[in-house]
Design an enzyme around this catalytic site. Structure first.
Site, PDB file in Angstrom:
ATOM      1  N   LYS A  95       0.835  -1.207   0.000  1.00  0.00           N
ATOM      2  CA  LYS A  95       0.000   0.000   0.000  1.00  0.00           C
ATOM      3  C   LYS A  95       0.867   1.252   0.000  1.00  0.00           C
ATOM      4  O   LYS A  95       0.568   2.230  -0.703  1.00  0.00           O
ATOM      5  CB  LYS A  95      -0.945  -0.012   1.202  1.00  0.00           C
ATOM      6  CG  LYS A  95      -2.044  -1.064   1.100  1.00  0.00           C
ATOM      7  CD  LYS A  95      -3.025  -0.972   2.245  1.00  0.00           C
ATOM      8  CE  LYS A  95      -2.402  -1.364   3.570  1.00  0.00           C
ATOM      9  NZ  LYS A  95      -3.400  -1.422   4.661  1.00  0.00           N
ATOM     10  N   ASP A 146      -0.151   5.522  10.032  1.00  0.00           N
ATOM     11  CA  ASP A 146      -0.906   4.340   9.598  1.00  0.00           C
ATOM     12  C   ASP A 146      -1.673   3.710  10.753  1.00  0.00           C
ATOM     13  O   ASP A 146      -1.905   2.512  10.777  1.00  0.00           O
ATOM     14  CB  ASP A 146       0.069   3.317   8.978  1.00  0.00           C
ATOM     15  CG  ASP A 146      -0.650   2.272   8.139  1.00  0.00           C
ATOM     16  OD1 ASP A 146      -1.614   2.638   7.431  1.00  0.00           O
ATOM     17  OD2 ASP A 146      -0.252   1.095   8.182  1.00  0.00           O
ATOM     18  N   GLY A 150       6.405  -2.049  10.791  1.00  0.00           N
ATOM     19  CA  GLY A 150       7.530  -1.348  10.182  1.00  0.00           C
ATOM     20  C   GLY A 150       7.632  -1.430   8.676  1.00  0.00           C
ATOM     21  O   GLY A 150       8.635  -1.024   8.090  1.00  0.00           O
ATOM     22  N   TRP A 206      19.171   9.162   3.512  1.00  0.00           N
ATOM     23  CA  TRP A 206      17.885   9.046   4.211  1.00  0.00           C
ATOM     24  C   TRP A 206      18.087   8.686   5.676  1.00  0.00           C
ATOM     25  O   TRP A 206      18.866   7.801   6.016  1.00  0.00           O
ATOM     26  CB  TRP A 206      17.041   7.978   3.503  1.00  0.00           C
ATOM     27  CG  TRP A 206      15.768   7.593   4.191  1.00  0.00           C
ATOM     28  CD1 TRP A 206      14.799   8.428   4.651  1.00  0.00           C
ATOM     29  CD2 TRP A 206      15.319   6.266   4.496  1.00  0.00           C
ATOM     30  NE1 TRP A 206      13.766   7.706   5.211  1.00  0.00           N
ATOM     31  CE2 TRP A 206      14.064   6.372   5.125  1.00  0.00           C
ATOM     32  CE3 TRP A 206      15.850   5.000   4.285  1.00  0.00           C
ATOM     33  CZ2 TRP A 206      13.333   5.268   5.552  1.00  0.00           C
ATOM     34  CZ3 TRP A 206      15.133   3.885   4.706  1.00  0.00           C
ATOM     35  CH2 TRP A 206      13.881   4.025   5.324  1.00  0.00           C
ATOM     36  N   LYS A 265      -3.653   7.604   7.072  1.00  0.00           N
ATOM     37  CA  LYS A 265      -4.717   6.620   6.862  1.00  0.00           C
ATOM     38  C   LYS A 265      -5.979   7.071   7.592  1.00  0.00           C
ATOM     39  O   LYS A 265      -5.927   7.472   8.756  1.00  0.00           O
ATOM     40  CB  LYS A 265      -4.304   5.238   7.368  1.00  0.00           C
ATOM     41  CG  LYS A 265      -5.421   4.189   7.176  1.00  0.00           C
ATOM     42  CD  LYS A 265      -4.916   2.783   7.310  1.00  0.00           C
ATOM     43  CE  LYS A 265      -4.712   2.367   8.741  1.00  0.00           C
ATOM     44  NZ  LYS A 265      -4.348   0.946   8.848  1.00  0.00           N
TER      45      LYS A 265
END
Length: 721
Positions: free
Chosen positions: A136, A254, A167, A186, A294
Site C-alpha cells: 500500500k 498508519d 515497520g 535518508w 490513513k
C-alpha cells in the site's frame, strides 16, 4: 463547483503531472511468462485500470482556516446526505454479523483481485519485510510525489513514521528510494505503541516486533516509554528529537484502533487517533513536506473538520484507496502534498494542543465556517467510495452463498489477479535490490529473530457470537474460556542453565506505571488474554486461586535433589495485578539472609515481564546453576542452586531495588533492567516462554476446577432443597 466528471478529470490530470515529476524508475528487461498477454486480457484491462484509479482530488484553492477563537465552540453537527450514506453502508456491513470472521476473511482474501501481488513480489522481487502495508505504501509513494522534489534535489530526506508497527512502510520507502532516488541520504524515526511495554493492550497493537527489535535505536517510545502518540508529552518528546535531526519532509501515519466489537462506529472510534496523528504531522513537517494519513470513511464532523484543516494547509490533497488495500474495507489514505509551512499552523497550536489528549464535546469548526463547496466535494467523495465498497461486499456475499465459485468466475478472478500483479510490478518499475546491504535491517537477520508474538489479529467466531459470549453468566464464560485454552505442547521437564562470565551492564528503564500485564514478549497473546480474563472473572466471583502447596513442593524438590537441607523457599501468589516493588523487596530480604552454598526455590514467580525476567537473569549470575521445572501438579518451579555470594551481583540487585523505590515515589515504575535484545537472545528465552504457557494452563485449569466444584455444590444444594 464543477460536475463530478470534471472533478475526476482534473484530478487525473494533476495526478499525471505529479507522476511526471518523479524520478524515472528503471524497469527490468526480462519478460517472464507472467507478463505474456493473451487476446482475452484486453477485455479485462478497463477493470484492472479502474482498480488503480480509486482516487479523489480535493479542490482547495479558496479554503481558509477559521479564526482560532472560533474553534471548538460549536456543538456537534452533521451533513444529512453523509449520514444517509453512513446508514446505507452500515446496513450492508450488518449483513456480515453472523459470518465467522476467520472464514469470511479467508473467503474475501481468495477473491481479492490484488491478492496475487504479495505472492508475486515475494517470488520475483523478494523485498525486505513484505506485508500488505508494504504494498500500500509503495503504491502511494509511486502514484504521488510523497518524497518531495526538494528532498530529491537536495539528496537528503528525513522521514517520521507514526503508529508504524510492524515497520513495513519504512522498508517499502527504503526500496522505493533505492530504485528511484539512490543518491538521497535518508534518515528516519518512528513511533508506535511499544511492544515491550507490558501495560499496552494487545488489542491496540500489531505485536510482530521482528523489525522493531532489529532497529531499536530508530524508534522513539516517548517520555513514558509506552509509545502512545495520544499522550501530549510523548508527542512533544518525538517532535523535539526529530527537530534536532533537521527538516522533516515526510510524515506517514498508519494507525488504527480495533473496532471489531463496534464496526458501525469505526470512524468515530478512530477519530481521536487521527486527530493526534494529523496534529503531530503538522508540528513535525517543514515547508514543502508531505503527509500520508490513513483514514476510513469521512461522514462525521470530526473527520470533516480534520480533512478541511489539512486541505487548508497543503497545496494538494488527494484521497486514495490503493489497489492493494482490501476492497471491502473502508480504508483510505489522505495524500497531502506541499505543506504551506509551520508559520501557517503556528496561530492554532495552542488550541490544537489543548484538545490533544481529551476529545472535546464540540466540533473543531463551526459548520457555517466551512464552505459549502467543501461539503459538496465530500459528498461526491463519500458516494464514490461507498458505492465501490458496497458493490464489493455484496458480490462477496453472493459468492459466499454460492459455495465454490463457478468455473467461469473462478477463471476470471484468477486472470484479473494475474493482470493486477503484472500491472503493479510493471507500472511501479519494481526490481530486486542488488544485495541485502541496501536493505534497512536485512532479510537474513529478520528471519533469525526469536518471535513468538505473531498472534493472528482476526478474532474467533462471528460478531454476533462474540456479543453472545460477552453476555454469558460469569461462571459459564469462565468455564468456556478454560475449555478454549489450546493444549500446551510442552512436556513435563527439568532444564538446567549455567551463566558464566560477568553480567552485562544494567540499563535501567523507567516509565509509566501499569498494574496489569496486558502484553508480553515472553508469552503468546492468546494465552495472556485468556489468563487475564479468567483472573478477572475469578476475582469477580470471589474464587480463590489454588494455593501454591509449598510443603508439597518441598517434598517434591527433596525427591528431585539428593541434598535439600540448604534450600530456601520463596512463594509468590498468582494475581492479575503487578506489584514490582513488593516482589523485589521480598527477594532482597531473602538474599540478605541466604548463605554461600545455599539454594533458593522460587514458587509462582511471574516471568511475564522484562523486569522479572531481567531480575532472574541477574540472580542466575550469583548462583552456580538455574533450574526450570515444569510439573503437571505444581506448575513452574525455579531453582537457583548453590549461592556464590557474588558481591558485584548483589550490588546490582541493590541498584535495581533503589531505582524501583525512587521510581515509585515519582509515580513511575522500573520497567526493565537489561536490554530486551539481551533477554531474547539468551538460551533461556524459549524455556521462559514454555514456562509461561505451562503456568497459565496450570493456573487456569485449577481455577476452572474450583468453579466447576462450586457449581456442582450449588446444584446439589438446590436439588436437595
Amino acid at each position: 463547483m464543477g460536475s463530478k466528471e470534471d472533478i475526476f478529470g482534473k484530478k487525473r490530470h494533476l495526478n499525471e503531472m505529479s507522476n511526471a515529476e518523479l524520478p524515472k524508475a528503471f524497469t527490468s528487461s526480462n519478460r517472464n511468462h507472467w507478463q505474456k498477454r493473451s487476446r482475452s486480457d484486453k477485455a479485462f484491462e478497463p477493470l484492472v485500470e479502474s482498480l488503480f484509479k480509486k482516487q479523489f482530488l480535493i479542490e482547495n484553492d479558496n479554503f481558509i482556516i477559521p479564526k482560532p477563537e472560533t474553534m471548538f465552540t460549536d456543538n456537534p453537527w452533521d451533513i444529512n446526505r453523509l449520514q444517509i450514506l453512513k446508514r446505507e453502508l452500515n446496513d450492508i456491513k450488518n449483513k456480515l454479523n453472523d459470518y465467522d470472521i476467520a472464514t469470511w476473511h479467508q473467503h474475501t482474501s481468495r477473491r481479492n483481485r490484488a491478492g496475487d501481488v504479495q505472492w508475486r513480489l515475494r517470488n520475483e522481487i523478494d523485498p525486505e519485510f513484505l506485508t500488505q502495508a508494504w504494498c500500500k505504501f509503495y503504491e502511494n509513494v509511486s502514484c504521488f510525489p510523497l518524497v518531495p522534489n526538494t528532498a530529491v534535489k537536495a539528496e537528503k530526506l528525513l522521514s517520521v513514521h507514526l503508529c508504524e508497527a510492524p515497520g513495513a512502510f519504512i522498508t517499502s520507502l527504503n526500496h522505493w528510494l533505492r530504485l528511484n532516488a539512490p543518491n538521497v541520504q535518508w534518515d528516519w524515526t518512528a513511533m508506535t505503541l511499544n511492544p515491550y511495554y507490558e501495560g499496552n493492550p494487545l488489542s491496540c497493537m500489531i505485536n510482530d516486533d521482528r523489525f522493531i527489535i532489529s532497529s531499536l535505536n530508530q524508534w522513539c517510545f516517548g517520555s513514558d516509554y509506552t509509545g502512545n502518540l495520544m499522550n501530549l508529552k510523548n508527542m512533544m518528546n518525538l517532535v523535539e528529537k526529530c527537530q534536532e535531526k533537521g527538516d522533516v519532509l515526510l510524515v506517514t501515519a498508519d494507525g488504527s484502533i480495533d473496532c471489531t466489537n463496534d464496526p458501525g462506529e469505526q470512524e468515530s472510534t478512530v477519530a481521536p487517533l487521527h486527530y493526534c496523528e494529523a496534529v503531530t504531522g503538522l508540528l513535525l513537517l517543514s515547508e514543502h513536506g508531505s503527509l500520508l494519513l490513513k483514514m476510513f470513511t469521512i461522514f462525521e464532523h470530526d473527520s470533516l473538520c480534520l480533512v478541511y484543516l489539512i486541505s487548508c494547509l497543503f497545496h494538494q490533497v488527494f484521497i486514495n484507496k490503493p489497489a492493494t488495500s482490501k476492497e471491502g474495507n473502508s480504508e483510505i489514505y489522505l495524500v497531502c502534498l506541499d505543506y504551506r509551512g509551520p508559520s501557517y499552523i503556528a496561530p492554532y497550536l495552542n488550541i490544537l494542543k489543548k484538545y490533544y489528549e481529551k476529545r472535546p464535546d464540540k466540533s473543531m469548526f463551526r459548520k457555517e465556517d466551512i464552505p459549502d463547496e467543501f461539503f459538496q466535494q465530500m459528498i461526491s467523495c463519500g458516494e464514490f467510495f461507498k458505492a465501490y465498497q458496497s458493490e464489493v461486499i455484496l458480490k462477496n456475499i453472493e459468492a459466499y452463498h454460492c459455495g465454490e465459485d463457478n468455473g467461469q468466475l473462478d477463471f476470471e478472478t484468477k486472470k484479473i489477479k494475474r493482470l493486477v500483479a503484472n500491472k503493479f510490478i510493471s507500472t511501479y518499475g519494481l526490481r530486486k535490490l542488488e544485495n541485502e546491504s541496501l536493505e534497512v535491517v536485512g532479510k537474513t537477520k529478520l528471519t533469525h529473530i526469536h518471535s513468538i508474538n505473531l498472534d493472528p489479529r482476526i478474532p474467533d467466531g462471528s460478531y454476533n457470537r462474540r456479543r453472545v459470549m460477552e453476555n454469558l453468566e460469569p461462571e459459564c464464560l469462565l468455564l468456556t474460556l478454560c475449555q478454549n485454552l489450546i493444549p500446551i505442547q510442552v512436556r513435563e521437564m527439568t532444564r538446567w542453565f549455567t551463566f558464566t562470565g560477568p553480567l552485562d551492564a544494567l540499563q535501567i528503564c523507567c516509565g509509566k506505571l501499569f498494574l496489569k500485564v496486558q502484553s508480553s514478549k515472553f508469552c503468546t497473546g492468546k494465552f495472556l488474554k485468556i489468563r487475564n480474563r479468567v483472573f478477572e472473572l475469578s476475582e469477580k466471583l470471589g474464587i480463590d486461586h489454588p494455593c501454591s502447596q509449598v510443603e508439597s513442593i518441598r517434598n517434591f524438590v527433596n525427591v528431585l535433589e539428593s541434598d535439600t537441607k540448604n534450600y530456601k523457599y520463596l512463594g509468590f501468589e498468582p494475581s492479575i495485578t503487578q506489584n514490582n516493588n513488593s516482589s523485589l523487596s521480598k527477594i532482597n530480604k531473602e538474599l540478605e539472609n541466604i548463605l554461600e552454598g545455599d539454594s533458593l526455590v522460587l514458587i509462582g514467580y511471574s516471568l511475564l515481564t522484562q523486569l522479572n525476567v531481567g531480575i532472574l537473569y541477574i540472580l542466575a549470575h550469583t548462583f552456580k546453576s538455574l533450574g526450570v521445572i515444569l510439573d503437571e501438579k505444581f506448575g513452574c518451579i525455579i531453582i537457583l542452586k548453590h549461592n556464590l555470594h557474588t558481591k558485584s551481583i548483589l550490588e546490582c540487585f541493590k541498584e535495581v531495588l533503589n531505582a524501583t523505590i525512587k521510581a515509585e515515589a515519582s509515580g513511575e515504575s522500573v520497567l526493565s533492567v537489561l536490554p530486551v535484545t539481551k533477554l531474547c537472545e539468551s538460551d533461556l528465552y524459549p524455556n521462559i516462554v514454555d514456562a509461561n504457557h505451562w503456568t497459565i494452563a496450570h493456573c487456569v485449569k485449577g481455577i476452572g476446577e474450583c468453579v466447576q466444584k462450586k457449581l456442582s455444590t450449588q446444584m446439589g444444594i438446590t436439588g436437595h432443597s
